[in-house]
Design a protein around this motif. Structure first.
Motif, PDB file in Angstrom:
ATOM      1  N   VAL A 194      -2.737  -1.088  -3.298  1.00 32.75           N
ATOM      2  CA  VAL A 194      -3.565   0.116  -3.285  1.00 32.75           C
ATOM      3  C   VAL A 194      -2.661   1.330  -3.451  1.00 32.75           C
ATOM      4  CG1 VAL A 194      -5.449   1.344  -2.154  1.00 32.75           C
ATOM      5  CG2 VAL A 194      -4.985  -1.034  -1.515  1.00 32.75           C
ATOM      6  N   GLY A 195      -3.023   2.193  -4.378  1.00 40.35           N
ATOM      7  CA  GLY A 195      -2.291   3.435  -4.578  1.00 40.35           C
ATOM      8  C   GLY A 195      -3.259   4.559  -4.827  1.00 40.35           C
ATOM      9  N   LEU A 238       0.837  -1.196   0.000  1.00 41.18           N
ATOM     10  CA  LEU A 238       0.000   0.000   0.000  1.00 41.18           C
ATOM     11  C   LEU A 238       0.874   1.248   0.000  1.00 41.18           C
ATOM     12  CD1 LEU A 238      -1.339  -2.241   2.241  1.00 41.18           C
ATOM     13  CD2 LEU A 238      -3.265  -0.715   1.784  1.00 41.18           C
ATOM     14  N   ASP A 239       0.581   2.138  -0.926  1.00 41.05           N
ATOM     15  CA  ASP A 239       1.198   3.452  -0.916  1.00 41.05           C
ATOM     16  C   ASP A 239       0.838   4.167   0.385  1.00 41.05           C
ATOM     17  OD1 ASP A 239       2.385   5.865  -2.109  1.00 41.05           O
ATOM     18  OD2 ASP A 239       0.308   6.566  -2.096  1.00 41.05           O
ATOM     19  N   ASN A 240       1.591   5.190   0.759  1.00 39.56           N
ATOM     20  CA  ASN A 240       1.289   5.916   2.000  1.00 39.56           C
ATOM     21  C   ASN A 240       0.630   7.281   1.750  1.00 39.56           C
ATOM     22  OD1 ASN A 240       1.272   6.386   4.824  1.00 39.56           O
ATOM     23  ND2 ASN A 240       3.146   7.593   4.639  1.00 39.56           N
ATOM     24  N   ASP A 241       1.370   8.246   1.210  1.00 39.65           N
ATOM     25  CA  ASP A 241       0.823   9.599   1.030  1.00 39.65           C
ATOM     26  C   ASP A 241      -0.355   9.585   0.055  1.00 39.65           C
ATOM     27  OD1 ASP A 241       2.615  11.102   2.686  1.00 39.65           O
ATOM     28  OD2 ASP A 241       4.163  10.856   1.165  1.00 39.65           O
ATOM     29  N   MET A 281       3.390  -0.572  -9.812  1.00 37.65           N
ATOM     30  CA  MET A 281       3.126  -1.452  -8.664  1.00 37.65           C
ATOM     31  C   MET A 281       1.800  -2.189  -8.844  1.00 37.65           C
ATOM     32  SD  MET A 281       2.756  -0.354  -4.635  1.00 37.65           S
ATOM     33  CE  MET A 281       1.229   0.617  -4.714  1.00 37.65           C
ATOM     34  N   LEU A 282       0.786  -1.465  -9.309  1.00 35.57           N
ATOM     35  CA  LEU A 282      -0.521  -2.088  -9.502  1.00 35.57           C
ATOM     36  C   LEU A 282      -0.466  -3.121 -10.634  1.00 35.57           C
ATOM     37  CD1 LEU A 282      -1.363   0.234  -7.583  1.00 35.57           C
ATOM     38  CD2 LEU A 282      -3.455   0.448  -8.919  1.00 35.57           C
ATOM     39  N   LEU A 327      -7.379   1.927  -6.416  1.00 36.91           N
ATOM     40  CA  LEU A 327      -6.929   3.325  -6.338  1.00 36.91           C
ATOM     41  C   LEU A 327      -7.841   4.089  -5.400  1.00 36.91           C
ATOM     42  CD1 LEU A 327      -6.301   4.622  -9.951  1.00 36.91           C
ATOM     43  CD2 LEU A 327      -4.595   4.263  -8.160  1.00 36.91           C
ATOM     44  N   VAL A 328      -7.271   4.958  -4.583  1.00 39.62           N
ATOM     45  CA  VAL A 328      -8.062   5.895  -3.785  1.00 39.62           C
ATOM     46  C   VAL A 328      -8.289   7.156  -4.633  1.00 39.62           C
ATOM     47  CG1 VAL A 328      -8.122   7.338  -1.715  1.00 39.62           C
ATOM     48  CG2 VAL A 328      -7.134   5.029  -1.605  1.00 39.62           C
TER      49      VAL A 328
END
Lengths: 310, 310
Positions: free
Chosen positions: A241-242, A40-43, A250-251, A265-266
């Motif tokens: 998740v990014g 999972l991405d952070n920012d 990455m996805l 994706l968010v």
């Protein structure tokens, strides 16, 4: 507490539950525990990234402190902007970046590389801890430590309950994220993958120290993300998740030929409760639409965005 | 099974038990679970490294296969030696290395870097798995998968029972070690720290692939070991075991100013049951003697060296 309690009853939530139950069940899409790796991405994925990444505040504080000590730095960027609290200069760097002009970004990175030159990693962690213990978001009326997205924290818990091993895989600074990853997300430091300056080992009579150098080791974004994920885990993830274009490789890497995969994706579309923006995410949102990847809408999929603060 | 059953009742065993009980107990030397990090070298520490590192056999097999396909390679080293099964050339490379002449090592590394150029990491893992499923030690009358030191496997179990998180930290190839780390030692791939060639991500329509490049990323030995340990774990270890000069910075780094520490060296002094040699370990043994670090004698401290084979 019910799993995913802050998620509304939407197709996105249903897609998550369907996938996690399928890979952890006994059916044809079963994935053995040791291969249930999530990244999972952070920012912008686990916590808010607007108006600017939290980490940038830490770097600016450090640059300002350097300019306090050394007046000759006050005439050059990015120390000048940090010293004067000139957010307009930083805003222009970001705007130019989205318009394809990275000259400002290069100046900023030049300062960033010098900001921690020669500092032992453990001192950096101590300083980042102090910063994060006091840093407050400029508009959300909460500390940065309380800016994690509650539904994503619940997702991490839900994945852990189904024997997933979850990693942060972010362009953010690895050692900075390590300070908050365990208290905020339950992710220990060894499962934080991110960018870093180069390091060297210096001997002394007390066990020596690993210190930062003034050159980058790698910037963990775009096609570097799958490389760093492999290097750190030795696995291809099955869930990712990014929220931005830099998350696309990455996805795409998730699942591969042989494994089931859930890529999400968010989408930041909630100006009332968080922020609404698509800059830097256009390609990612296009590809998600084309491939049918679930898009997590902050506005529609989350009943609560942030946990109540004490 | 009694803990450390293959260890004799010696001061070395007593030092291990005393340290582990102290840091996991409630007394003044207590270390919280999340900081109980142990790092162990692999070749010569967890399994036998003589007459040559196991991994070298895998590379030679690959170089020989390349020379089979491309006759022009048969005139140049290291393909020539691999193709002809010329162990004398390899022996000379090693002998020269210990005498300070690394010209042969450079030729060998040149071949090694080309051996897996462009190969996806998952194909490399598959090939290494096949190799390790069939590779047999030339003199110990056992498969390489059965060449792990039983007392060290017991030590890893003992540490895990006391809530240590154990990592391999070795100059060996990271992705090669990952194949055997879990079945032999119970160490999952994400806790294997080692050397690697550079990697890049290549897109395709099936999730893309991470592939090796023909240049090194890093060689995880000497002062690089503390750097890699920090990068991977975000922690300073409190327990470390090595067997060679290249392990010294890792041992020195262990504990640091603030934490209790146990640093140990394996001494190969048992020609009957394993091998007897000190080449490449002279400085490390000197420093252990000077600083009072426990030295694990294969001959004296271990009642059994290898597990019985089926």
């Amino acid at each position: 507490m019910t799993a995913l309690a802050s998620w509304r009853d939407t197709p996105t939530r249903a897609a998550i539950v369907e996938f996690v139950e399928a890979v952890s069940g006994d059916g044809p899409r079963h994935v053995p525990v040791e291969r249930r790796v999530a990244v999972l991405d952070n920012d912008g994925t686990l916590w808010t990234e607007k108006p600017m990444p939290v980490e940038l505040g830490f770097i600016l504080q450090r640059l300002a402190a350097m300019a306090d000590q050394d007046p000759t730095l006050r005439d050059q960027q990015p120390w000048k902007a940090a010293h004067e609290g000139d957010h307009a200069w930083l805003g222009k760097v970001v705007t130019d970046h989205y318009q394809g002009d990275d000259s400002g970004v290069k100046v900023l990175i030049g300062g960033l590389l010098k900001a921690f030159d020669g500092m032992p990693v453990e001192e950096y962690v101590d300083r980042a801890t102090v910063f994060l213990d006091h840093a407050r978001h400029p508009s959300l009326d909460r500390d940065y430590r309380d800016c994690g997205f509650l539904p994503m924290v619940e997702l991490l818990g839900y994945l852990a309950d189904h024997d997933f091993t979850c990693y942060i895989a972010s362009a953010g600074d690895r050692d900075f994220m390590r300070v908050i990853s365990n208290p905020m997300y339950g992710i220990p430091p060894e499962r934080v993958i991110g960018s870093s300056n180069a390091l060297r080992y210096e001997e002394d009579d007390h066990g020596g120290a690993v210190v930062y150098e003034s050159r980058p080791d790698f910037f963990d974004d775009g096609p570097v993300k799958p490389v760093r994920i492999w290097s750190r885990t030795g696995q291809r993830p099955i869930l990712s998740v990014g929220n931005a274009n830099g998350d696309l490789p990455m996805l795409r890497f998730t699942g591969g030929r042989d494994l089931p995969a859930l890529r999400m994706l968010v989408r930041h579309d909630d100006a009332d409760r968080e922020f609404a923006y698509t800059a830097g995410s256009e390609q990612a949102l296009d590809e998600a639409a084309k491939r049918g990847w679930p898009v997590i809408s902050v506005r529609d999929d989350w009943s609560t965005v942030f946990a109540e603060t004490p």
